[in-house]
Motif scaffolding. Sequence first.
Motif, PDB file in Angstrom:
ATOM      1  N   LEU A  15       0.823  -1.205   0.000  1.00  0.00           N
ATOM      2  CA  LEU A  15       0.000   0.000   0.000  1.00  0.00           C
ATOM      3  C   LEU A  15       0.858   1.257   0.000  1.00  0.00           C
ATOM      4  O   LEU A  15       0.591   2.212  -0.717  1.00  0.00           O
ATOM      5  CB  LEU A  15      -0.916  -0.003   1.224  1.00  0.00           C
ATOM      6  CG  LEU A  15      -2.111  -0.954   1.139  1.00  0.00           C
ATOM      7  CD1 LEU A  15      -2.691  -1.192   2.514  1.00  0.00           C
ATOM      8  CD2 LEU A  15      -3.179  -0.379   0.218  1.00  0.00           C
ATOM      9  N   LEU A 104      -8.472   8.491  -3.059  1.00  0.00           N
ATOM     10  CA  LEU A 104      -9.123   8.283  -1.769  1.00  0.00           C
ATOM     11  C   LEU A 104     -10.257   9.282  -1.550  1.00  0.00           C
ATOM     12  O   LEU A 104     -11.361   8.916  -1.123  1.00  0.00           O
ATOM     13  CB  LEU A 104      -8.099   8.423  -0.639  1.00  0.00           C
ATOM     14  CG  LEU A 104      -7.144   7.253  -0.405  1.00  0.00           C
ATOM     15  CD1 LEU A 104      -6.043   7.652   0.569  1.00  0.00           C
ATOM     16  CD2 LEU A 104      -7.905   6.049   0.131  1.00  0.00           C
ATOM     17  N   VAL A 124      -7.520   3.232  -5.105  1.00  0.00           N
ATOM     18  CA  VAL A 124      -7.231   3.642  -3.725  1.00  0.00           C
ATOM     19  C   VAL A 124      -6.133   2.772  -3.105  1.00  0.00           C
ATOM     20  O   VAL A 124      -5.881   2.835  -1.912  1.00  0.00           O
ATOM     21  CB  VAL A 124      -8.501   3.569  -2.846  1.00  0.00           C
ATOM     22  CG1 VAL A 124      -9.539   4.562  -3.330  1.00  0.00           C
ATOM     23  CG2 VAL A 124      -9.071   2.151  -2.821  1.00  0.00           C
ATOM     24  N   GLY A 128      -7.376  -2.137  -1.268  1.00  0.00           N
ATOM     25  CA  GLY A 128      -8.619  -1.369  -1.248  1.00  0.00           C
ATOM     26  C   GLY A 128      -9.393  -1.482  -2.542  1.00  0.00           C
ATOM     27  O   GLY A 128     -10.633  -1.567  -2.540  1.00  0.00           O
ATOM     28  N   ASP A 129      -8.697  -1.488  -3.678  1.00  0.00           N
ATOM     29  CA  ASP A 129      -9.379  -1.589  -4.974  1.00  0.00           C
ATOM     30  C   ASP A 129     -10.195  -2.874  -5.071  1.00  0.00           C
ATOM     31  O   ASP A 129     -11.334  -2.879  -5.541  1.00  0.00           O
ATOM     32  CB  ASP A 129      -8.358  -1.541  -6.112  1.00  0.00           C
ATOM     33  CG  ASP A 129      -7.744  -0.155  -6.303  1.00  0.00           C
ATOM     34  OD1 ASP A 129      -8.308   0.809  -5.760  1.00  0.00           O
ATOM     35  OD2 ASP A 129      -6.719  -0.064  -6.993  1.00  0.00           O
ATOM     36  N   VAL A 132     -13.255  -2.787  -2.605  1.00  0.00           N
ATOM     37  CA  VAL A 132     -14.292  -1.895  -3.127  1.00  0.00           C
ATOM     38  C   VAL A 132     -14.997  -2.541  -4.315  1.00  0.00           C
ATOM     39  O   VAL A 132     -16.235  -2.463  -4.439  1.00  0.00           O
ATOM     40  CB  VAL A 132     -13.681  -0.535  -3.517  1.00  0.00           C
ATOM     41  CG1 VAL A 132     -14.672   0.286  -4.344  1.00  0.00           C
ATOM     42  CG2 VAL A 132     -13.275   0.242  -2.270  1.00  0.00           C
ATOM     43  N   TYR A 254     -18.320  -0.651   2.071  1.00  0.00           N
ATOM     44  CA  TYR A 254     -17.266   0.260   1.608  1.00  0.00           C
ATOM     45  C   TYR A 254     -16.492   0.817   2.804  1.00  0.00           C
ATOM     46  O   TYR A 254     -15.252   0.852   2.804  1.00  0.00           O
ATOM     47  CB  TYR A 254     -17.864   1.417   0.824  1.00  0.00           C
ATOM     48  CG  TYR A 254     -18.573   1.030  -0.447  1.00  0.00           C
ATOM     49  CD1 TYR A 254     -18.041   0.074  -1.306  1.00  0.00           C
ATOM     50  CD2 TYR A 254     -19.780   1.638  -0.808  1.00  0.00           C
ATOM     51  CE1 TYR A 254     -18.697  -0.280  -2.482  1.00  0.00           C
ATOM     52  CE2 TYR A 254     -20.435   1.301  -1.974  1.00  0.00           C
ATOM     53  CZ  TYR A 254     -19.894   0.338  -2.805  1.00  0.00           C
ATOM     54  OH  TYR A 254     -20.549  -0.004  -3.975  1.00  0.00           O
ATOM     55  N   ALA A 257     -14.273  -1.728   4.250  1.00  0.00           N
ATOM     56  CA  ALA A 257     -13.095  -1.974   3.424  1.00  0.00           C
ATOM     57  C   ALA A 257     -11.959  -1.035   3.822  1.00  0.00           C
ATOM     58  O   ALA A 257     -10.814  -1.453   4.044  1.00  0.00           O
ATOM     59  CB  ALA A 257     -13.442  -1.808   1.951  1.00  0.00           C
ATOM     60  N   PHE A 258     -12.274   0.250   3.920  1.00  0.00           N
ATOM     61  CA  PHE A 258     -11.235   1.224   4.280  1.00  0.00           C
ATOM     62  C   PHE A 258     -10.792   1.045   5.733  1.00  0.00           C
ATOM     63  O   PHE A 258      -9.612   1.214   6.056  1.00  0.00           O
ATOM     64  CB  PHE A 258     -11.736   2.644   4.033  1.00  0.00           C
ATOM     65  CG  PHE A 258     -11.824   2.999   2.577  1.00  0.00           C
ATOM     66  CD1 PHE A 258     -10.701   3.403   1.880  1.00  0.00           C
ATOM     67  CD2 PHE A 258     -13.019   2.898   1.892  1.00  0.00           C
ATOM     68  CE1 PHE A 258     -10.767   3.707   0.523  1.00  0.00           C
ATOM     69  CE2 PHE A 258     -13.106   3.197   0.544  1.00  0.00           C
ATOM     70  CZ  PHE A 258     -11.972   3.603  -0.150  1.00  0.00           C
ATOM     71  N   VAL A 261      -8.392  -1.974   5.990  1.00  0.00           N
ATOM     72  CA  VAL A 261      -7.074  -1.603   5.457  1.00  0.00           C
ATOM     73  C   VAL A 261      -6.329  -0.754   6.489  1.00  0.00           C
ATOM     74  O   VAL A 261      -5.134  -0.943   6.731  1.00  0.00           O
ATOM     75  CB  VAL A 261      -7.209  -0.860   4.120  1.00  0.00           C
ATOM     76  CG1 VAL A 261      -5.860  -0.251   3.707  1.00  0.00           C
ATOM     77  CG2 VAL A 261      -7.707  -1.794   3.030  1.00  0.00           C
ATOM     78  N   TYR A 277      -6.938   6.460   5.585  1.00  0.00           N
ATOM     79  CA  TYR A 277      -7.904   5.375   5.382  1.00  0.00           C
ATOM     80  C   TYR A 277      -8.965   5.372   6.478  1.00  0.00           C
ATOM     81  O   TYR A 277     -10.145   5.129   6.227  1.00  0.00           O
ATOM     82  CB  TYR A 277      -7.181   4.021   5.321  1.00  0.00           C
ATOM     83  CG  TYR A 277      -6.550   3.765   3.982  1.00  0.00           C
ATOM     84  CD1 TYR A 277      -7.229   3.069   2.987  1.00  0.00           C
ATOM     85  CD2 TYR A 277      -5.279   4.237   3.683  1.00  0.00           C
ATOM     86  CE1 TYR A 277      -6.664   2.834   1.752  1.00  0.00           C
ATOM     87  CE2 TYR A 277      -4.697   4.020   2.444  1.00  0.00           C
ATOM     88  CZ  TYR A 277      -5.389   3.319   1.482  1.00  0.00           C
ATOM     89  OH  TYR A 277      -4.827   3.115   0.245  1.00  0.00           O
TER      90      TYR A 277
END
Length: 562
Positions: A15, A104, A124, A128-129, A132, A254, A257-258, A261, A277
């Motif tokens: 990342l 982001l 992102v 993350g991609d 998402v 969503y 997800a962030f 991460v 994030y």
Amino acid sequence: MIRQAALRASVALALVLSVPMTTPVSAAPNGVSGAYLAGRAASLNSNYAEAARYFARALMRDRANPALMESAAIAFLALGDQKSAYPIALKLAKDFPTNQIAGLVLAADILGPDGDPEAEVPGVGPVGDKLVAGWRALEQGQADAAFGIFNEMIEDPRTRAFGIYHKGMALAQVGDFEGALAMLTEDGSVAASLSGRAIIATAQVLAQLDRADEARSLIEARIGRDAPRGAALLDQIDAGTLSFDVVPTPQAGYAEAFFTVAVALNGQASDNFTLLYARVAQTLAPDHIDAILLTASLLENLEQYDLANKAYDQVPRNSPAFLTAEIGRANVLRRAEKPDAAIEVLTQLVETHGSVARVHSALADAHRRMENFSEAAAAYDMAIEISEAQGEQDWVLYYARGIANERIGAWDAAEADLRLALELNPGQPMVLNYLGYSFVELGENMDEALDMIEQAVAARPDNGYITDSLGWVLYRMGDFDEAVPYMERAVALEPLDPIINDHLGDVYYAVGRKREAEFQWKRALSFDPEVEEAERIRRKLEVGLDAVLIEEGAEPTHVARD
């Protein structure tokens, strides 16, 4: 544990490496360089409010500068100011479509409640991609595609834990609780290593499957019935009202997800980067309590105490996490050098959560740090009484109360606490050192003190304070020559500590190295010792250690040597 740490480190590295680097702005007319440099200085200190102000000012004069745009977007995003970050990110993405910072900010807008469900989501970061994309497919009614994406992540060792956790959430969301349970307990609950939320989700899934007893056992074992969050979940289980709400919608997916991460990055990447994030997770789900707590913790680490305080204040009073937030807020106030305000927060918390041992121990810790030892001892009494502390993890309560009791002169109670701490956690070096050193200062149980401190040094050989204790007990026992190397090592480990330097001076004096002793005493004075210690050191410089010992009614070093 090692395998999981390596996984998190590799994901964090991937990342971080995906963050684009822009060319710093060069000196320019019309005051751009001045504002940029001021913003840069503020940014290096994580002072996001000042950084945002200066970068915004610089952008007014140089609107097309990519470094300024990225820096301003970072500052506003770190502040949680999505509204201000968005137009800057929009312009940055137009000129630099692959810029991750712009991605982001724009992703937070597109994936938000007012976003376009058909719009393309910018990149992102590698993990993350994929997350998402999986939740996007589920939102668009393409469940097979969503599970396919999560399956791909599960097959990759680097992203396996992410895939398991999010597929489990997605299965529960579409009502496949059997599948969700199987996924969440895959690999012996790998998912739980990413977030404690997996434990709650698993309990909620068990409740939907009419396996309330298993849900109750899981909560009691992994969260605890005395913890506010655990108690709230157990009440729901008993009432038959526990539903699945950790990730109830793709929109919540969503945010999750962030958040996951951010959890994986925490401790692996810089706090500044991890914060971005966590802020996006908050933007997408303002009531995501764990994202709020993570944001507050990161801001506290970055010494942005006002922002951390505001973050903790976002946790509602009726939330099971309110207690955690208030203890966090008190700690922030203490670190911001507002100890009285910290005590006030914890005192009020005792009034509302007086049945929780953790509240009393937090208040006790705060009093102890302020050297209010009587109040600390009383608060530790309550914490120990409420918790019925007898487990291995409870050694720290008795250790802390022992310190408080020793400082108020209640030595018998202090010794009992410290010995009980050792019973609960045998060989604990901090306890061994404190009890052993206390014996040395009292001049009793010297052989036992030596044995304790030697054990402590063996466990923590690079701890200067413990090494000092070993040198000091040898000195007090008259083994001056043997004490020298330990005291020298202690000073090497803690060169700025006045007490350790003073001790080395005494040891040098005892072995006849009087000029070196005077040097060490002068060094000790330069490190601002307590007033009484400073007066004693000055007296030693005037008349020598032996004369001071005679004045105090103690044997001089030459007698002790003989």
